[in-house]
Write a protein that holds these residues in place. Sequence first.
Motif, PDB file in Angstrom:
ATOM      1  N   MET A 169     -25.513 -16.095-121.633  1.00 15.15           N
ATOM      2  CA  MET A 169     -25.027 -16.967-120.663  1.00 15.15           C
ATOM      3  C   MET A 169     -24.951 -18.522-121.532  1.00 15.15           C
ATOM      4  SD  MET A 169     -27.020 -18.999-117.354  1.00 15.15           S
ATOM      5  CE  MET A 169     -27.940 -19.743-118.716  1.00 15.15           C
ATOM      6  N   TYR A 170     -26.147 -18.862-122.131  1.00 16.52           N
ATOM      7  CA  TYR A 170     -26.149 -20.150-122.610  1.00 16.52           C
ATOM      8  C   TYR A 170     -25.272 -20.067-123.846  1.00 16.52           C
ATOM      9  CZ  TYR A 170     -28.487 -24.507-123.895  1.00 16.52           C
ATOM     10  OH  TYR A 170     -28.828 -25.625-124.228  1.00 16.52           O
ATOM     11  N   GLN A 171     -25.031 -19.139-124.599  1.00 17.05           N
ATOM     12  CA  GLN A 171     -24.020 -19.160-125.860  1.00 17.05           C
ATOM     13  C   GLN A 171     -22.684 -19.285-125.108  1.00 17.05           C
ATOM     14  OE1 GLN A 171     -24.836 -16.523-128.979  1.00 17.05           O
ATOM     15  NE2 GLN A 171     -22.679 -16.171-129.557  1.00 17.05           N
ATOM     16  N   HIS A 172     -22.391 -18.568-124.028  1.00 17.63           N
ATOM     17  CA  HIS A 172     -21.101 -18.611-123.354  1.00 17.63           C
ATOM     18  C   HIS A 172     -20.592 -19.977-122.950  1.00 17.63           C
ATOM     19  CE1 HIS A 172     -17.824 -17.923-120.502  1.00 17.63           C
ATOM     20  NE2 HIS A 172     -18.289 -18.939-119.863  1.00 17.63           N
ATOM     21  N   THR A 178     -23.724  -7.284-118.805  1.00 21.93           N
ATOM     22  CA  THR A 178     -22.909  -7.902-119.823  1.00 21.93           C
ATOM     23  C   THR A 178     -23.564  -8.575-120.428  1.00 21.93           C
ATOM     24  OG1 THR A 178     -22.448  -9.614-118.118  1.00 21.93           O
ATOM     25  CG2 THR A 178     -21.033  -7.526-117.872  1.00 21.93           C
ATOM     26  N   THR A 179     -23.314  -9.399-121.652  1.00 20.89           N
ATOM     27  CA  THR A 179     -23.661 -10.284-122.328  1.00 20.89           C
ATOM     28  C   THR A 179     -24.098 -11.624-121.680  1.00 20.89           C
ATOM     29  OG1 THR A 179     -22.585  -9.609-124.294  1.00 20.89           O
ATOM     30  CG2 THR A 179     -23.292 -11.618-124.578  1.00 20.89           C
ATOM     31  N   GLU A 227     -14.832 -21.700-117.223  1.00 22.78           N
ATOM     32  CA  GLU A 227     -15.938 -21.425-116.160  1.00 22.78           C
ATOM     33  C   GLU A 227     -17.241 -21.603-116.856  1.00 22.78           C
ATOM     34  OE1 GLU A 227     -15.930 -19.057-112.363  1.00 22.78           O
ATOM     35  OE2 GLU A 227     -16.666 -17.758-114.097  1.00 22.78           O
ATOM     36  N   LEU A 228     -18.328 -22.281-116.411  1.00 24.79           N
ATOM     37  CA  LEU A 228     -19.626 -22.249-116.892  1.00 24.79           C
ATOM     38  C   LEU A 228     -20.387 -21.841-115.850  1.00 24.79           C
ATOM     39  CD1 LEU A 228     -19.604 -25.938-118.098  1.00 24.79           C
ATOM     40  CD2 LEU A 228     -18.871 -23.873-119.213  1.00 24.79           C
ATOM     41  N   PHE A 229     -21.667 -21.017-116.236  1.00 23.92           N
ATOM     42  CA  PHE A 229     -22.639 -20.492-115.547  1.00 23.92           C
ATOM     43  C   PHE A 229     -23.586 -21.440-115.390  1.00 23.92           C
ATOM     44  CE2 PHE A 229     -20.979 -16.747-117.900  1.00 23.92           C
ATOM     45  CZ  PHE A 229     -20.585 -15.865-116.790  1.00 23.92           C
ATOM     46  N   SER A 230     -23.781 -21.990-114.171  1.00 24.24           N
ATOM     47  CA  SER A 230     -24.781 -23.123-113.735  1.00 24.24           C
ATOM     48  C   SER A 230     -25.952 -22.443-113.135  1.00 24.24           C
ATOM     49  CB  SER A 230     -24.072 -23.941-113.086  1.00 24.24           C
ATOM     50  OG  SER A 230     -23.434 -23.449-111.683  1.00 24.24           O
ATOM     51  N   ASP A 231     -26.009 -22.234-111.884  1.00 27.85           N
ATOM     52  CA  ASP A 231     -27.218 -21.768-111.200  1.00 27.85           C
ATOM     53  C   ASP A 231     -27.328 -20.097-111.129  1.00 27.85           C
ATOM     54  OD1 ASP A 231     -27.694 -24.265-110.482  1.00 27.85           O
ATOM     55  OD2 ASP A 231     -26.666 -24.127-108.742  1.00 27.85           O
ATOM     56  N   ALA A 232     -26.322 -19.388-111.610  1.00 33.31           N
ATOM     57  CA  ALA A 232     -26.447 -18.108-111.678  1.00 33.31           C
ATOM     58  C   ALA A 232     -25.723 -17.796-112.997  1.00 33.31           C
ATOM     59  CB  ALA A 232     -25.388 -17.503-110.549  1.00 33.31           C
ATOM     60  N   MET A 233     -26.083 -16.330-113.409  1.00 33.79           N
ATOM     61  CA  MET A 233     -25.815 -15.902-114.693  1.00 33.79           C
ATOM     62  C   MET A 233     -24.728 -14.909-114.384  1.00 33.79           C
ATOM     63  SD  MET A 233     -29.227 -15.369-116.984  1.00 33.79           S
ATOM     64  CE  MET A 233     -29.406 -13.708-116.315  1.00 33.79           C
ATOM     65  N   GLY A 234     -23.980 -14.472-115.588  1.00 32.73           N
ATOM     66  CA  GLY A 234     -23.143 -13.166-115.288  1.00 32.73           C
ATOM     67  C   GLY A 234     -23.495 -12.079-114.808  1.00 32.73           C
ATOM     68  N   THR A 235     -22.624 -11.096-114.699  1.00 34.51           N
ATOM     69  CA  THR A 235     -22.935  -9.714-114.143  1.00 34.51           C
ATOM     70  C   THR A 235     -23.948  -8.893-115.077  1.00 34.51           C
ATOM     71  OG1 THR A 235     -20.825  -9.670-113.070  1.00 34.51           O
ATOM     72  CG2 THR A 235     -21.896  -7.569-113.377  1.00 34.51           C
ATOM     73  N   TYR A 259     -29.986 -14.408-120.244  1.00 34.19           N
ATOM     74  CA  TYR A 259     -29.982 -15.993-120.460  1.00 34.19           C
ATOM     75  C   TYR A 259     -29.394 -16.184-121.648  1.00 34.19           C
ATOM     76  CZ  TYR A 259     -32.200 -20.424-121.593  1.00 34.19           C
ATOM     77  OH  TYR A 259     -32.344 -21.791-121.850  1.00 34.19           O
ATOM     78  N   ILE A 260     -29.788 -15.674-122.981  1.00 33.40           N
ATOM     79  CA  ILE A 260     -29.038 -15.866-124.204  1.00 33.40           C
ATOM     80  C   ILE A 260     -27.770 -15.927-124.170  1.00 33.40           C
ATOM     81  CG2 ILE A 260     -28.942 -15.324-126.640  1.00 33.40           C
ATOM     82  CD1 ILE A 260     -31.998 -14.917-126.820  1.00 33.40           C
TER      83      ILE A 260
END
Length: 304
Positions: A291-294, A283-284, A272-280, A288-289
Amino acid sequence: MKQWLGVMVLSLSFLLFGCSAETEGEKEGIVVATTGQIADAIKVISGDHLQVSALMGPGVDPHLYKATQSDLSKLDKAEVIFYNGLHLEGQMLDIFEQMAKDKTVLAVGETLDEKQLLASDTDAMLHDPHIWFDIELWQGVVKAISTQLQEEYPEFKADFQTNEAAYLKKLDDLQSYAEKRVNEIPQQQRILVTAHDAFNYFGRSQGFEVRGLQGLSTDSEYGVKDVQEMVDFLVENKIKALFIESSVSDKAMKAVIEGAKEKGHDIVIGGELFSDAMGTEGTTEGTYIGMYQHNIDTIVDALK
């Protein structure tokens, strides 16, 4: 009837909240952003000086998002409002135009040089709004946010500049990390297949061919023909993994997997990728950093 009632509620909300001009006196440092990506940049730059909140949380699709009465209250109390623009928050443009009569409202995507933006495949007058997936472009957004905050809150200018410089360096490091990891994937396997066209900036900056089942907006429809064309593409190119998105239903991608299976080609969900929204938040992946690294790690691990 339901839609008409919704419009009436929003109209009444404007009358109640009034979009009133800011009270004279010392500012309280209240800043509101639409997306988590923008809010994260503001928080990093502002440090502890400002109260920053985002309207759209994890799993929220900004293409389809409609402002609630609570949102209108937050926007009315805000001293500065930041949104992505480029028609990402398409359901809220009238609200931003109304708010801009009384306070600073900045569309960060529209501060970028138009030549850096990708055009829409369906409308030559529009641009791809998913600018956060090009780290260099996002650095431009960070600079625009910092400049605006320095103008609004000059008493914190030195701190904002220091935080901005440190953050831009971290983004340089993120780009280096991404390039190193992408090099683990053979060139012919750098094909990224997702639910909608959110990753074209990512593809341009990191050297991937990108295919999305839906268009730039999840508001666009897909049909049997789209699914079949995607299946044919996957089978023909012997692609072994596709990706679902945290803010988009996985129903269509599961249909694609089944279609490929019927043609004798097994394909898996690579993650699962983060596209239009980030994680909770907290959390890491809620940064932004992170999310992108994930996303980079998930893509590389599935395709290499």
